[in-house]
Design a protein around this motif. Structure first.
Motif, PDB file in Angstrom:
ATOM      1  N   SER A 244       0.833  -1.213   0.000  1.00  0.00           N
ATOM      2  CA  SER A 244       0.000   0.000   0.000  1.00  0.00           C
ATOM      3  C   SER A 244       0.861   1.253   0.000  1.00  0.00           C
ATOM      4  CB  SER A 244      -0.929   0.009   1.220  1.00  0.00           C
ATOM      5  OG  SER A 244      -1.814  -1.082   1.198  1.00  0.00           O
ATOM      6  N   ALA A 245       1.927   1.245   0.817  1.00  0.00           N
ATOM      7  CA  ALA A 245       2.803   2.421   0.885  1.00  0.00           C
ATOM      8  C   ALA A 245       3.477   2.667  -0.464  1.00  0.00           C
ATOM      9  CB  ALA A 245       3.857   2.224   1.974  1.00  0.00           C
ATOM     10  N   ALA A 246       3.923   1.580  -1.099  1.00  0.00           N
ATOM     11  CA  ALA A 246       4.577   1.725  -2.404  1.00  0.00           C
ATOM     12  C   ALA A 246       3.597   2.232  -3.451  1.00  0.00           C
ATOM     13  CB  ALA A 246       5.176   0.393  -2.832  1.00  0.00           C
ATOM     14  N   ARG A 247       2.367   1.713  -3.394  1.00  0.00           N
ATOM     15  CA  ARG A 247       1.365   2.145  -4.366  1.00  0.00           C
ATOM     16  C   ARG A 247       1.011   3.621  -4.161  1.00  0.00           C
ATOM     17  NH1 ARG A 247      -2.293   0.518  -7.964  1.00  0.00           N
ATOM     18  NH2 ARG A 247      -4.354   1.501  -7.939  1.00  0.00           N
ATOM     19  N   GLN A 248       0.895   4.029  -2.892  1.00  0.00           N
ATOM     20  CA  GLN A 248       0.586   5.426  -2.611  1.00  0.00           C
ATOM     21  C   GLN A 248       1.702   6.345  -3.102  1.00  0.00           C
ATOM     22  OE1 GLN A 248      -0.295   5.740   1.551  1.00  0.00           O
ATOM     23  NE2 GLN A 248      -2.073   4.408   1.422  1.00  0.00           N
ATOM     24  N   ALA A 249       2.957   5.912  -2.887  1.00  0.00           N
ATOM     25  CA  ALA A 249       4.089   6.725  -3.350  1.00  0.00           C
ATOM     26  C   ALA A 249       4.075   6.831  -4.874  1.00  0.00           C
ATOM     27  CB  ALA A 249       5.395   6.098  -2.870  1.00  0.00           C
ATOM     28  N   GLU A 250       3.753   5.713  -5.530  1.00  0.00           N
ATOM     29  CA  GLU A 250       3.698   5.714  -6.994  1.00  0.00           C
ATOM     30  C   GLU A 250       2.603   6.644  -7.494  1.00  0.00           C
ATOM     31  OE1 GLU A 250       2.848   2.485 -10.599  1.00  0.00           O
ATOM     32  OE2 GLU A 250       2.855   1.855  -8.514  1.00  0.00           O
ATOM     33  N   ARG A 252       1.314   9.175  -5.866  1.00  0.00           N
ATOM     34  CA  ARG A 252       1.674  10.569  -5.570  1.00  0.00           C
ATOM     35  C   ARG A 252       2.601  11.122  -6.636  1.00  0.00           C
ATOM     36  NH1 ARG A 252       2.231   8.983  -0.057  1.00  0.00           N
ATOM     37  NH2 ARG A 252       4.473   8.819  -0.371  1.00  0.00           N
ATOM     38  N   ASP A 253       3.577  10.288  -7.051  1.00  0.00           N
ATOM     39  CA  ASP A 253       4.521  10.738  -8.085  1.00  0.00           C
ATOM     40  C   ASP A 253       3.787  11.014  -9.397  1.00  0.00           C
ATOM     41  OD1 ASP A 253       6.544  10.511  -6.277  1.00  0.00           O
ATOM     42  OD2 ASP A 253       7.269   8.573  -7.004  1.00  0.00           O
ATOM     43  N   LYS A 254       2.852  10.129  -9.758  1.00  0.00           N
ATOM     44  CA  LYS A 254       2.105  10.316 -11.000  1.00  0.00           C
ATOM     45  C   LYS A 254       1.240  11.573 -10.926  1.00  0.00           C
ATOM     46  CE  LYS A 254       1.794   5.487 -12.498  1.00  0.00           C
ATOM     47  NZ  LYS A 254       0.884   4.338 -12.729  1.00  0.00           N
ATOM     48  N   SER A 255       0.588  11.744  -9.773  1.00  0.00           N
ATOM     49  CA  SER A 255      -0.294  12.896  -9.620  1.00  0.00           C
ATOM     50  C   SER A 255       0.492  14.202  -9.704  1.00  0.00           C
ATOM     51  CB  SER A 255      -1.028  12.804  -8.269  1.00  0.00           C
ATOM     52  OG  SER A 255      -1.828  13.940  -8.068  1.00  0.00           O
ATOM     53  N   LEU A 256       1.643  14.232  -9.020  1.00  0.00           N
ATOM     54  CA  LEU A 256       2.465  15.432  -9.046  1.00  0.00           C
ATOM     55  C   LEU A 256       2.974  15.705 -10.459  1.00  0.00           C
ATOM     56  CD1 LEU A 256       3.908  17.749  -7.703  1.00  0.00           C
ATOM     57  CD2 LEU A 256       5.770  16.179  -7.091  1.00  0.00           C
ATOM     58  N   ALA A 257       3.381  14.649 -11.167  1.00  0.00           N
ATOM     59  CA  ALA A 257       3.881  14.823 -12.541  1.00  0.00           C
ATOM     60  C   ALA A 257       2.788  15.386 -13.441  1.00  0.00           C
ATOM     61  CB  ALA A 257       4.389  13.490 -13.071  1.00  0.00           C
ATOM     62  N   ARG A 258       1.537  14.894 -13.249  1.00  0.00           N
ATOM     63  CA  ARG A 258       0.415  15.383 -14.054  1.00  0.00           C
ATOM     64  C   ARG A 258       0.139  16.858 -13.771  1.00  0.00           C
ATOM     65  NH1 ARG A 258      -4.505  15.783 -12.423  1.00  0.00           N
ATOM     66  NH2 ARG A 258      -4.190  14.332 -10.682  1.00  0.00           N
ATOM     67  N   LEU A 259       0.138  17.227 -12.496  1.00  0.00           N
ATOM     68  CA  LEU A 259      -0.117  18.620 -12.142  1.00  0.00           C
ATOM     69  C   LEU A 259       1.042  19.518 -12.561  1.00  0.00           C
ATOM     70  CD1 LEU A 259      -1.596  18.074  -8.568  1.00  0.00           C
ATOM     71  CD2 LEU A 259      -2.832  18.793 -10.602  1.00  0.00           C
ATOM     72  N   ARG A 260       2.255  19.008 -12.364  1.00  0.00           N
ATOM     73  CA  ARG A 260       3.426  19.809 -12.676  1.00  0.00           C
ATOM     74  C   ARG A 260       3.509  20.144 -14.163  1.00  0.00           C
ATOM     75  NH1 ARG A 260       9.154  19.415  -9.767  1.00  0.00           N
ATOM     76  NH2 ARG A 260      10.379  20.691 -11.207  1.00  0.00           N
TER      77      ARG A 260
END
Length: 271
Positions: A244-250, A252-260
């Motif tokens: 779960s922690a790894a999936r959440q980190a993944e 988060r990275d995708k979400s930030l990349a999309r927003l960025r």
């Protein structure tokens, strides 16, 4: 001169604008009514009651509930006025709070996804070193008391020479012998430092002094079972947490990349 100015079209325009501004200012009709509507619905009231019960272990009286509602209204009004004044801008505390809240919302969305056994097993297979079970110990310990290291070594040498362990054992509430004991259980009895020393001892002989929070111990390990790779059922909750922690980190990275990607970012000193 005064009469001439009064006949100028610009003066007429400015005067009219001033009257319009004064009218809206006086009547408040230039405000969006939605911005000044505060509604406390049944859901809000139930939330206020629940918060009160959680804090005071009883339902609020009607007077207390009325006070809570008034406080809720006051907070909402001051919150909106603060936003109108721009008090949320350039405030590092509010900025960090909103950042944390966004991350929390993203984590909650990801946490709703559950993995089946096939996914969890694949995660274990991809990360085998994380799920090796701790070693198991069979050992005997004698509490020697709060004595110096040299005194403890002298007594351990006597034990190695065949002295009766009972002649040196001091009273202690912990068990004297352990069978198939996990390091976590041993640490709960004697502390992490004791376990660290235990791992370095030679099996089959009295060794030490091994120091715990109580004092010095003589220890004799009779058997040590090295850690084995656990089955999924042995470490299921740990695997779920890690996956779960790894999936959440993944996510988060995708979400930030999309927003960025929607922002044009410049940093001094960076090309």
């Amino acid at each position: 001169m005064g009469r001439k100015l009064l006949k100028e079209p610009l003066i007429h325009f400015l005067g009219g604008a001033l009257l319009v501004f004064a009218f809206f200012w006086a009547t408040g009709s230039n405000r969006d009514p939605a911005d000044y509507a505060v509604s406390i619905d049944e859901t809000d009231i139930e939330r206020l009651k629940a918060d009160w019960v959680q804090n005071f272990r009883r339902a609020p009286t009607q007077a207390e509930l009325d006070s809570l509602i008034d406080q809720e209204i006051a907070e909402e009004i001051y919150y909106r006025e603060a936003l109108r004044l721009g008090l949320d801008r350039n405030d590092p505390v509010i900025r960090r709070r909103l950042f944390t809240k966004m991350r929390f919302i993203e984590s909650e969305e990801t946490a709703e996804t559950e993995a089946d056994d096939a996914v969890l097993q694949q995660w274990m297979d991809d990360n085998p070193d994380k799920y090796v079970l701790p070693p198991l110990y069979d050992f005997e310990q004698i509490y020697l008391g709060q004595i110096s290291a040299s005194e403890a070594r002298d007594r351990i040498e006597q034990l190695q020479a065949g002295a009766d362990p009972d002649s040196y054992a001091q009273p202690l509430s912990t068990p004297r012998t352990f069978v198939q004991a996990e390091t976590a259980d041993i640490a709960r009895q004697f502390g992490d430092r004791f376990v660290e020393q235990l791992e370095k001892l030679e099996p089959g002989v009295w060794s030490g002094p091994v120091v715990s929070g109580f004092g010095s111990h003589a220890v004799r390990i009779s058997a040590k079972t090295s850690g084995q790779k656990g089955a999924l059922d042995d470490v299921r909750q740990r695997v779920i947490n890690d996956w779960s922690a790894a999936r959440q980190a993944e996510q988060r990275d995708k979400s930030l990349a999309r927003l960025r990607a929607e922002y044009e970012i410049t940093v001094a000193g960076r090309p």
